[in-house]
Motif scaffolding. Structure first.
Motif, mmCIF file in Angstrom:
data_model
loop_
_atom_site.group_PDB
_atom_site.id
_atom_site.type_symbol
_atom_site.label_atom_id
_atom_site.label_comp_id
_atom_site.label_asym_id
_atom_site.label_seq_id
_atom_site.Cartn_x
_atom_site.Cartn_y
_atom_site.Cartn_z
ATOM 1 N N ALA A 128 -1.050 16.800 -2.427
ATOM 2 C CA ALA A 128 -2.029 17.008 -1.353
ATOM 3 C C ALA A 128 -1.852 18.343 -0.641
ATOM 4 O O ALA A 128 -2.826 19.049 -0.357
ATOM 5 N N VAL A 129 -0.614 18.712 -0.338
ATOM 6 C CA VAL A 129 -0.368 19.924 0.435
ATOM 7 C C VAL A 129 -0.724 21.185 -0.348
ATOM 8 O O VAL A 129 -0.913 22.254 0.238
ATOM 9 N N PHE A 130 -0.854 21.060 -1.673
ATOM 10 C CA PHE A 130 -1.228 22.201 -2.508
ATOM 11 C C PHE A 130 -2.726 22.218 -2.817
ATOM 12 O O PHE A 130 -3.172 22.906 -3.740
ATOM 13 N N GLY A 131 -3.494 21.426 -2.071
ATOM 14 C CA GLY A 131 -4.927 21.373 -2.302
ATOM 15 C C GLY A 131 -5.325 20.282 -3.272
ATOM 16 O O GLY A 131 -6.451 20.254 -3.766
ATOM 17 N N GLY A 132 -4.396 19.364 -3.539
ATOM 18 C CA GLY A 132 -4.670 18.256 -4.447
ATOM 19 C C GLY A 132 -5.172 17.037 -3.706
ATOM 20 O O GLY A 132 -6.127 17.125 -2.932
ATOM 21 N N ALA A 133 -4.503 15.907 -3.926
ATOM 22 C CA ALA A 133 -4.974 14.653 -3.348
ATOM 23 C C ALA A 133 -3.818 13.852 -2.775
ATOM 24 O O ALA A 133 -2.697 13.893 -3.290
ATOM 25 N N LEU A 134 -4.115 13.102 -1.725
ATOM 26 C CA LEU A 134 -3.173 12.142 -1.188
ATOM 27 C C LEU A 134 -3.622 10.767 -1.656
ATOM 28 O O LEU A 134 -4.735 10.329 -1.354
ATOM 29 N N HIS A 135 -2.759 10.102 -2.429
ATOM 30 C CA HIS A 135 -3.107 8.805 -2.995
ATOM 31 C C HIS A 135 -2.509 7.666 -2.178
ATOM 32 O O HIS A 135 -1.375 7.746 -1.703
ATOM 33 N N GLY A 136 -3.287 6.607 -2.084
ATOM 34 C CA GLY A 136 -2.812 5.329 -1.569
ATOM 35 C C GLY A 136 -3.040 4.303 -2.665
ATOM 36 O O GLY A 136 -4.179 4.081 -3.075
ATOM 37 N N VAL A 137 -1.969 3.717 -3.159
ATOM 38 C CA VAL A 137 -2.073 2.817 -4.309
ATOM 39 C C VAL A 137 -1.716 1.405 -3.868
ATOM 40 O O VAL A 137 -0.629 1.156 -3.340
ATOM 41 N N PHE A 157 0.878 -1.167 0.000
ATOM 42 C CA PHE A 157 0.000 0.000 0.000
ATOM 43 C C PHE A 157 0.914 1.215 0.000
ATOM 44 O O PHE A 157 1.491 1.569 1.025
ATOM 45 N N ALA A 158 1.082 1.826 -1.178
ATOM 46 C CA ALA A 158 2.049 2.920 -1.341
ATOM 47 C C ALA A 158 1.358 4.274 -1.253
ATOM 48 O O ALA A 158 0.324 4.504 -1.894
ATOM 49 N N VAL A 159 1.956 5.168 -0.480
ATOM 50 C CA VAL A 159 1.378 6.489 -0.212
ATOM 51 C C VAL A 159 2.255 7.574 -0.835
ATOM 52 O O VAL A 159 3.482 7.533 -0.747
ATOM 53 N N GLY A 160 1.609 8.556 -1.455
ATOM 54 C CA GLY A 160 2.325 9.678 -2.063
ATOM 55 C C GLY A 160 2.860 10.658 -1.036
ATOM 56 O O GLY A 160 2.798 10.421 0.180
ATOM 57 N N ASP A 161 3.378 11.781 -1.506
ATOM 58 C CA ASP A 161 4.010 12.785 -0.652
ATOM 59 C C ASP A 161 3.001 13.351 0.357
ATOM 60 O O ASP A 161 1.974 13.925 -0.041
ATOM 61 N N ILE A 162 3.306 13.226 1.639
ATOM 62 C CA ILE A 162 2.371 13.643 2.697
ATOM 63 C C ILE A 162 2.584 15.099 3.099
ATOM 64 O O ILE A 162 1.618 15.825 3.354
ATOM 65 N N HIS A 163 3.820 15.534 3.196
ATOM 66 C CA HIS A 163 4.154 16.928 3.505
ATOM 67 C C HIS A 163 3.390 17.486 4.705
ATOM 68 O O HIS A 163 2.784 18.562 4.636
ATOM 69 N N GLY A 164 3.407 16.761 5.804
ATOM 70 C CA GLY A 164 2.840 17.288 7.039
ATOM 71 C C GLY A 164 1.335 17.238 7.154
ATOM 72 O O GLY A 164 0.778 17.670 8.171
ATOM 73 N N GLU A 165 0.642 16.707 6.149
ATOM 74 C CA GLU A 165 -0.820 16.675 6.169
ATOM 75 C C GLU A 165 -1.302 15.452 6.947
ATOM 76 O O GLU A 165 -1.764 14.457 6.384
ATOM 77 N N THR A 170 -8.045 7.598 -2.700
ATOM 78 C CA THR A 170 -7.689 9.007 -2.755
ATOM 79 C C THR A 170 -8.404 9.783 -1.664
ATOM 80 O O THR A 170 -9.613 9.618 -1.456
ATOM 81 N N VAL A 171 -7.639 10.609 -0.978
ATOM 82 C CA VAL A 171 -8.206 11.567 -0.022
ATOM 83 C C VAL A 171 -7.966 12.955 -0.587
ATOM 84 O O VAL A 171 -6.815 13.364 -0.775
ATOM 85 N N THR A 172 -9.020 13.660 -0.906
ATOM 86 C CA THR A 172 -8.900 15.020 -1.412
ATOM 87 C C THR A 172 -8.622 15.945 -0.239
ATOM 88 O O THR A 172 -9.330 15.914 0.772
ATOM 89 N N ASN A 173 -7.594 16.749 -0.367
ATOM 90 C CA ASN A 173 -7.196 17.614 0.735
ATOM 91 C C ASN A 173 -7.927 18.952 0.641
ATOM 92 O O ASN A 173 -7.918 19.603 -0.397
ATOM 93 N N GLU A 174 -8.534 19.359 1.737
ATOM 94 C CA GLU A 174 -9.303 20.596 1.745
ATOM 95 C C GLU A 174 -8.420 21.818 1.879
ATOM 96 O O GLU A 174 -8.802 22.921 1.510
ATOM 97 N N LYS A 175 -7.220 21.613 2.412
ATOM 98 C CA LYS A 175 -6.318 22.747 2.643
ATOM 99 C C LYS A 175 -5.538 23.036 1.379
ATOM 100 O O LYS A 175 -5.102 22.158 0.673
#
Length: 241
Positions: free
Chosen positions: A211-220, A5-13, A232-237
């Motif tokens: 994600a940190v730019f208001g995009g999405a955090l993916h788990g593949v 289960f691979a996760v993209g760049d989290i950057h503190g989110e 996918t978790v869409t980031n509100e921030k």
């Protein structure tokens, strides 16, 4: 395990990360992050501490990204690297690693000493991050590798966390499929979406949804053969900068 289960760049989110982990089946899937746990986001320190727990308890893999190296570079030369690190979202990481906040003015060297003293275990974790993880025909690495050399494993550590175009547009003769982050997919997808990106021959898969730019955090979810599912978790921030 049979799956990763691979996760993209989290950057503190941390909130987005926690939500994404709800889709992870911990007894069947090995958790892996492609790096950049820190900087820019709301609580990088919380992400590091969560990663430390997941590694210790479940054998999760957290790779090194260029932002982990930025933090270490700043600690090694605080005065010279301070302004650059702050411009890359480093202050969010620094503040989240301090045990207590202070309004007192400090030199970069004094601030670095405080971080070293108050976040020793977190920094030990960061310093111990591997650059890549090879799993069957898949290679997980933060940015990419050098396709121009005979053995991709001899790629410089710098390129493994920083390379972009020469890797993304290069010819992959390694027989491996590379799973990366580093470059938000919005800048690679022709429709400017934050969906995961595939190179034309599908031998590179970028899972950084920004994600940190208001995009999405993916788990593949990967099996040994292919991508099985994408969460996918869409980031509100969204960052203003």
């Amino acid at each position: 395990m049979e799956y990763i289960f691979a996760v993209g760049d989290i950057h503190g989110e941390i909130v987005a990360f926690e939500k994404l982990l709800e889709h992870w089946t911990l007894d069947k899937e090995r958790l892996l992050s492609v790096g950049d746990l820190i900087d820019r986001g709301k609580d990088p320190g919380a992400v590091i501490r969560k990663a430390m727990l997941l590694e210790a308890k479940y054998g999760a893999i957290f790779l090194r990204g260029n932002h982990e190296n930025m933090l270490l570079d700043w600690l090694a030369d605080p005065c010279k690297k301070m302004m650059y690190y702050i411009s890359q979202g480093g202050m969010e990481t620094i503040e989240s690693l301090l045990t207590y906040k202070t309004s007192a003015k400090m030199t970069p060297e004094e601030l670095a000493r405080r971080v070293e003293n108050e976040a020793a275990s977190e920094l030990a974790f960061i310093r111990n991050r591997p650059y890549y993880f090879e799993w069957g025909d898949f290679v997980f690495v933060h940015a990419g590798v050098d396709f121009e050399i005979a053995d991709w494993k001899q790629t410089s550590e710098h390129d493994m966390v920083w390379v972009r175009e020469s890797f993304q547009q290069g010819t992959n003769r390694t027989g491996k499929t590379f799973v990366v982050g580093h470059t938000p997919t919005e800048s690679l997808n022709t429709d400017h979406s934050t969906a995961i990106w595939y190179s034309s021959d599908r031998s590179i898969i970028d899972i950084d949804g920004g994600a940190v730019f208001g995009g999405a955090l993916h788990g593949v979810l990967f099996s040994q053969e292919k991508v099985e599912k994408i969460y996918t978790v869409t980031n509100e921030k969204k960052l203003s900068d």
